[in-house]
Design a protein around this motif. Structure first.
Motif, PDB file in Angstrom:
ATOM      1  N   ARG A 118      19.729 -37.390  45.869  1.00 40.62           N
ATOM      2  CA  ARG A 118      18.532 -36.179  45.503  1.00 40.62           C
ATOM      3  C   ARG A 118      19.418 -35.814  45.144  1.00 40.62           C
ATOM      4  O   ARG A 118      18.619 -34.220  45.903  1.00 40.62           O
ATOM      5  N   ARG A 119      19.948 -35.205  44.759  1.00 44.34           N
ATOM      6  CA  ARG A 119      20.604 -34.536  43.627  1.00 44.34           C
ATOM      7  C   ARG A 119      19.636 -32.680  42.793  1.00 44.34           C
ATOM      8  O   ARG A 119      18.797 -33.568  42.669  1.00 44.34           O
ATOM      9  N   GLN A 120      20.481 -32.507  42.710  1.00 47.94           N
ATOM     10  CA  GLN A 120      19.409 -31.496  41.693  1.00 47.94           C
ATOM     11  C   GLN A 120      20.529 -30.855  40.717  1.00 47.94           C
ATOM     12  O   GLN A 120      21.807 -30.738  40.613  1.00 47.94           O
ATOM     13  N   GLN A 121      19.772 -30.445  39.087  1.00 48.04           N
ATOM     14  CA  GLN A 121      20.510 -30.750  38.110  1.00 48.04           C
ATOM     15  C   GLN A 121      21.542 -29.410  38.105  1.00 48.04           C
ATOM     16  O   GLN A 121      22.749 -29.420  38.030  1.00 48.04           O
ATOM     17  N   GLU A 122      20.983 -28.277  38.975  1.00 45.38           N
ATOM     18  CA  GLU A 122      21.892 -27.259  38.899  1.00 45.38           C
ATOM     19  C   GLU A 122      22.950 -26.923  39.812  1.00 45.38           C
ATOM     20  O   GLU A 122      23.832 -26.549  39.471  1.00 45.38           O
ATOM     21  N   ALA A 123      23.083 -27.816  40.461  1.00 49.15           N
ATOM     22  CA  ALA A 123      24.525 -27.644  41.621  1.00 49.15           C
ATOM     23  C   ALA A 123      24.890 -28.993  41.405  1.00 49.15           C
ATOM     24  O   ALA A 123      26.108 -29.219  41.345  1.00 49.15           O
ATOM     25  N   LEU A 124      25.162 -29.437  39.730  1.00 53.13           N
ATOM     26  CA  LEU A 124      25.755 -30.774  39.265  1.00 53.13           C
ATOM     27  C   LEU A 124      27.093 -29.643  38.390  1.00 53.13           C
ATOM     28  O   LEU A 124      27.454 -29.904  37.250  1.00 53.13           O
ATOM     29  N   PHE A 125      27.691 -28.777  38.429  1.00 47.68           N
ATOM     30  CA  PHE A 125      28.464 -27.865  38.013  1.00 47.68           C
ATOM     31  C   PHE A 125      29.254 -28.681  37.701  1.00 47.68           C
ATOM     32  O   PHE A 125      30.338 -28.300  37.235  1.00 47.68           O
ATOM     33  N   LEU A 126      30.349 -29.133  38.810  1.00 46.41           N
ATOM     34  CA  LEU A 126      31.230 -29.431  38.507  1.00 46.41           C
ATOM     35  C   LEU A 126      31.629 -30.485  37.799  1.00 46.41           C
ATOM     36  O   LEU A 126      32.240 -31.304  37.277  1.00 46.41           O
ATOM     37  N   HIS A 127      30.549 -31.572  37.657  1.00 47.18           N
ATOM     38  CA  HIS A 127      30.107 -32.810  36.961  1.00 47.18           C
ATOM     39  C   HIS A 127      30.089 -32.176  35.507  1.00 47.18           C
ATOM     40  O   HIS A 127      31.082 -32.820  34.617  1.00 47.18           O
ATOM     41  N   TYR A 128      29.623 -31.055  35.022  1.00 45.26           N
ATOM     42  CA  TYR A 128      29.235 -30.869  33.609  1.00 45.26           C
ATOM     43  C   TYR A 128      31.227 -30.288  33.589  1.00 45.26           C
ATOM     44  O   TYR A 128      31.007 -30.188  32.321  1.00 45.26           O
ATOM     45  N   MET A 129      31.201 -30.059  33.980  1.00 40.08           N
ATOM     46  CA  MET A 129      33.023 -29.276  33.489  1.00 40.08           C
ATOM     47  C   MET A 129      33.893 -30.329  34.035  1.00 40.08           C
ATOM     48  O   MET A 129      34.842 -30.059  32.600  1.00 40.08           O
ATOM     49  N   ALA A 130      33.797 -31.547  34.697  1.00 43.42           N
ATOM     50  CA  ALA A 130      34.720 -32.233  34.566  1.00 43.42           C
ATOM     51  C   ALA A 130      34.710 -33.112  32.719  1.00 43.42           C
ATOM     52  O   ALA A 130      35.229 -33.833  32.009  1.00 43.42           O
ATOM     53  N   ARG A 131      33.238 -33.744  32.011  1.00 44.81           N
ATOM     54  CA  ARG A 131      33.123 -33.769  31.635  1.00 44.81           C
ATOM     55  C   ARG A 131      33.833 -32.778  30.122  1.00 44.81           C
ATOM     56  O   ARG A 131      34.143 -32.896  29.046  1.00 44.81           O
ATOM     57  N   VAL A 132      33.499 -31.864  30.338  1.00 46.88           N
ATOM     58  CA  VAL A 132      33.951 -30.613  29.073  1.00 46.88           C
ATOM     59  C   VAL A 132      35.563 -31.001  28.934  1.00 46.88           C
ATOM     60  O   VAL A 132      35.990 -30.511  28.292  1.00 46.88           O
ATOM     61  N   GLU A 133      36.060 -30.943  30.388  1.00 48.81           N
ATOM     62  CA  GLU A 133      37.458 -30.752  30.762  1.00 48.81           C
ATOM     63  C   GLU A 133      38.452 -32.416  29.704  1.00 48.81           C
ATOM     64  O   GLU A 133      39.151 -31.953  28.936  1.00 48.81           O
ATOM     65  N   ALA A 134      37.419 -33.190  30.211  1.00 51.59           N
ATOM     66  CA  ALA A 134      37.520 -34.489  29.219  1.00 51.59           C
ATOM     67  C   ALA A 134      37.455 -34.519  28.520  1.00 51.59           C
ATOM     68  O   ALA A 134      38.365 -35.021  27.327  1.00 51.59           O
TER      69      ALA A 134
END
Length: 271
Positions: free
Chosen positions: A20-36
């Motif tokens: 039931r995820r919502q793309q706008e709420a996945l900011f932590l995951h996108y920040m993790a990708r940038v950090e990686a």
């Protein structure tokens, strides 16, 4: 008959939450990708066979066409010795067997391959934990399992050694978000699939008034000058290398060729 070990997390509930995820709420995951991406850019090496273990493949689909995206499951779809870098992204804090997950990643790495793990650390949502604990104590006279325990950085770093990695390093990136109220925060947690999936969670609805009281307590202790509620997220980064004879090794105790005082050009202290 051998009894199956107790499971801390209910994987079926976790998968339902993630669906039931919502793309706008996945900011932590996108920040993790940038950090990686930033961390890999600092490594003086070209990686040609990466694998990414993650719950949300759409976050990592632009990581590289050669990257193998692997679902976050108890048994990972990884081939032994097939990758020169494995990224375990934002799911180790939900693992019933975190050391087993890391061992699977080590086996999937080529000799001297890199593991990069991104996960949530111990102080994540400490404000919400405190407010919910106080509210439940007032209303119910005790606590129930509502927010998953998360490892402290010193303990998480030790997992790499237990899994057989060389040159382990653990550090963290502190992050803050702000919310209107507790329902706003919980809405975001639902949108990123991070709500309660503990196996021993209560299966009945929350008591009436619990979240209103938690919001009052949260606001009383943590609200900023603008009346917003800050929420802490700790992004822990673990790195380790699959063992290789070519890696640097620590010197044996007593093998130094020069006294420290001589190297620093200072008088030796005699106590």
């Amino acid at each position: 008959m051998t009894q199956a070990p107790l499971q801390l997390f209910d994987r079926r509930a976790l998968e339902a939450h993630r669906s039931r995820r919502q793309q706008e709420a996945l900011f932590l995951h996108y920040m993790a990708r940038v950090e990686a991406e930033d961390r890999l850019s600092l490594v003086n090496r070209s990686f040609t066979a990466p694998a990414v273990v993650c719950p949300f493949p759409e976050v990592w689909e632009r990581f590289g066409p050669e990257a193998k995206i692997v679902a976050d499951e108890e048994v990972l779809d990884l081939e032994d010795g097939a990758h020169d870098v494995v990224i375990h992204a934002m799911c180790l804090h939900w693992a019933n067997d975190p050391v087993g997950q890391l061992i699977q990643c080590r086996r999937a790495l080529k000799e001297d391959g890199l593991l990069l793990v991104m996960l949530l650390g111990g102080r994540t949502l400490h404000e919400l934990r405190s407010a919910m604990a106080e509210a439940e104590t007032i209303l119910l006279g005790g606590l129930s399992p509502r927010i998953a325990p998360m490892g402290e950085i010193r303990d998480l770093g030790g997992l790499l050694q237990r899994a057989g990695f060389a040159l382990p390093v653990a550090d963290l990136v502190p992050l803050k978000a702000e919310y209107r109220d507790v329902p706003h925060l919980i809405h975001d947690l639902r949108g990123m699939g991070e709500t309660n999936a503990l196996a021993q969670r209560l299966k009945r609805p929350a008591p009436r008034g619990l979240f209103q009281l938690a919001d009052h307590i949260y606001r009383k202790h943590f609200a900023n000058a603008e009346g917003r509620l800050p929420a802490t997220f700790e992004l822990v980064c673990l790195t380790g290398w699959s063992p290789s004879d070519n890696q640097q090794k620590p010197l044996r105790p007593g093998s130094a060729q020069m006294r420290l005082a001589d190297a620093l050009k200072v008088p030796e202290s005699k106590l």
